[in-house]
Design a protein around this motif. Structure first.
Motif, PDB file in Angstrom:
ATOM      1  N   ASP A  57      15.980  34.800  66.417  1.00 14.78           N
ATOM      2  CA  ASP A  57      17.094  35.682  66.097  1.00 14.78           C
ATOM      3  C   ASP A  57      17.670  36.261  67.383  1.00 14.78           C
ATOM      4  N   THR A  58      18.729  37.036  67.257  1.00 18.30           N
ATOM      5  CA  THR A  58      19.399  37.561  68.440  1.00 18.30           C
ATOM      6  C   THR A  58      18.552  38.553  69.221  1.00 18.30           C
ATOM      7  N   ASP A  59      17.656  39.275  68.539  1.00 15.69           N
ATOM      8  CA  ASP A  59      16.861  40.294  69.228  1.00 15.69           C
ATOM      9  C   ASP A  59      15.367  40.137  69.046  1.00 15.69           C
ATOM     10  N   SER A  60      14.936  39.073  68.370  1.00 14.25           N
ATOM     11  CA  SER A  60      13.508  38.933  68.082  1.00 14.25           C
ATOM     12  C   SER A  60      13.171  37.497  67.716  1.00 14.25           C
ATOM     13  N   ARG A  78       7.203  39.689  63.208  1.00  8.89           N
ATOM     14  CA  ARG A  78       8.465  39.748  63.938  1.00  8.89           C
ATOM     15  C   ARG A  78       8.202  40.361  65.309  1.00  8.89           C
ATOM     16  N   PRO A  83       9.933  41.552  68.687  1.00  3.98           N
ATOM     17  CA  PRO A  83      11.177  41.835  69.421  1.00  3.98           C
ATOM     18  C   PRO A  83      11.116  41.256  70.835  1.00  3.98           C
ATOM     19  N   HIS A  84      12.262  40.853  71.354  1.00  7.03           N
ATOM     20  CA  HIS A  84      12.287  40.371  72.733  1.00  7.03           C
ATOM     21  C   HIS A  84      11.772  41.440  73.688  1.00  7.03           C
ATOM     22  N   ALA A  85      11.991  42.711  73.353  1.00  7.44           N
ATOM     23  CA  ALA A  85      11.544  43.810  74.208  1.00  7.44           C
ATOM     24  C   ALA A  85      10.032  43.890  74.301  1.00  7.44           C
ATOM     25  N   ARG A 100      16.526  36.340  77.644  1.00 11.00           N
ATOM     26  CA  ARG A 100      16.702  37.533  76.830  1.00 11.00           C
ATOM     27  C   ARG A 100      15.672  38.624  77.122  1.00 11.00           C
ATOM     28  N   GLY A 104      14.016  41.753  78.927  1.00  8.41           N
ATOM     29  CA  GLY A 104      14.608  42.925  79.551  1.00  8.41           C
ATOM     30  C   GLY A 104      14.149  43.132  80.982  1.00  8.41           C
TER      31      GLY A 104
END
Length: 330
Positions: free
Chosen positions: A15-18, A40, A42-44, A109, A111
């Motif tokens: 997904d866009t953020d994960s 799930r 997250p990219h973070a 992606r 950070g």
């Protein structure tokens, strides 16, 4: 991205953020994966992404979590074998080019703080209620309290004398998990004020500080027990050094406290403990320096208060009352 990459035992949905990791439920799938079902990420929560050759004509795509981002990783503390690492996706070697594409997409992606430890859990813990059967008792967790109910066939005399135990998470500082695949595995709760007790002669090995996965229970020096504690600088009382004598611990054995049951349990307790500590500390941070009347300082404190309110750490009433109090100081 929005694409799907299917591997052995798991499928990654980008997904866009994960990344949504869905685990298969087949008979060959590790039981830990079946227990987790899906996660799930997250990219973070990621620090890096690797692609390496695997065994028997496979490649391994691995998303490396940041230290402190995942309660499951923190509880495991490097004791999981590679085959049970939920951050590994094993693929046929002919899909290496496709895997490299997704690895590059994920790396792009990450950070700027990817190399730094996370200041809070970013990956959700397994959900309570849950329970599992240890060798000397049954452990249960309802999201607020951990309970130990002793078995007369396995519990020590010390535990029988202490009686069944209930521990509110507000009275805990962390957990220690030693894999049942290692010698003398156990799950030990760390009551607040006892987390820094020094083991005496004949004690269990001291907890390690690693938070990576894949080291396995038989790894060399430096691989410690699963631990997640909020350290206290205050003096602490003595506590039993052996888990079979400690009423705040349950011990594992053959068929008791398997990884797929006891590790998610430990992660859920650890996440709840950390969350309650953070919630308790937030009002104190807001109230610090209440006597100062500098407008810039008050504006900053109101902004911080708003962030706590948006994060759900401060109620609507608390937010309104404290904001009015701060404005009255101008």
């Amino acid at each position: 991205m929005g694409d799907v990459l299917a591997g052995i035992h798991a499928t990654w949905e980008f997904d866009t953020d994960s990344v949504l990791i869905r685990f298969e439920r087949g008979i060959r799938t590790p039981k830990l994966f079946q227990s987790l079902r899906e996660r799930r990420v997250p990219h973070a929560a990621l620090s890096s992404v690797t692609l390496t050759p695997g065994k028997r004509g496979t490649v391994v795509l691995r998303a490396v979590p940041r230290p402190g981002a995942d309660p499951l990783v923190e509880a495991a503390a490097g004791q999981l074998k590679d085959g049970c690492d939920p951050y590994r996706l094993v693929l046929p070697a002919e899909r290496e080019t496709l895997a490299e594409y997704y690895a590059d997409e994920l790396r792009a992606r990450l950070g700027l703080d990817a190399a730094e430890p996370a200041d809070r859990f970013l990956v959700a813990a397994p959900e309570a209620p849950m329970q599992f059967k240890a060798y000397d008792g049954r452990a249960g967790f309802d999201g607020q309290r951990v309970s130990f109910r002793w078995f007369w066939t396995g519990a020590s005399t010390a535990k029988w004398k202490a009686g069944d135990q209930t521990f509110p998470v507000t009275e805990l500082s962390g957990v220690e998990w030693r894999s049942p695949e290692a010698f003398e595995g156990y799950l030990r709760l760390l009551p607040r004020g006892l987390e820094c007790a020094v083991p005496g002669p004949g004690a269990d090995p001291a907890p390690g500080s690693g938070s990576g996965m894949g080291a396995g229970p038989d790894a060399g020096p430096g691989t410690g027990l699963g631990t997640g504690a909020v350290r206290s600088p205050q003096p602490v009382a003595s506590r039993p050094t052996r888990a079979d004598q400690d009423p705040a611990a349950v011990i594992f054995g053959l068929g008791y406290g398997p990884v797929h049951e006891s590790l998610p349990f430990a992660a859920a307790v650890l996440e709840s403990v950390r969350r309650h500590h953070s919630a308790a500390a937030a009002p104190a941070a807001v109230l610090a320096g209440a006597g100062r009347r500098d407008p810039a300082d008050i504006a900053e404190r109101i902004r911080h208060l708003g962030e706590l309110h948006q994060a759900g750490l401060v109620t609507d009433d608390e937010f309104s009352a404290k904001k009015a109090q701060l404005l009255a100081e101008l």
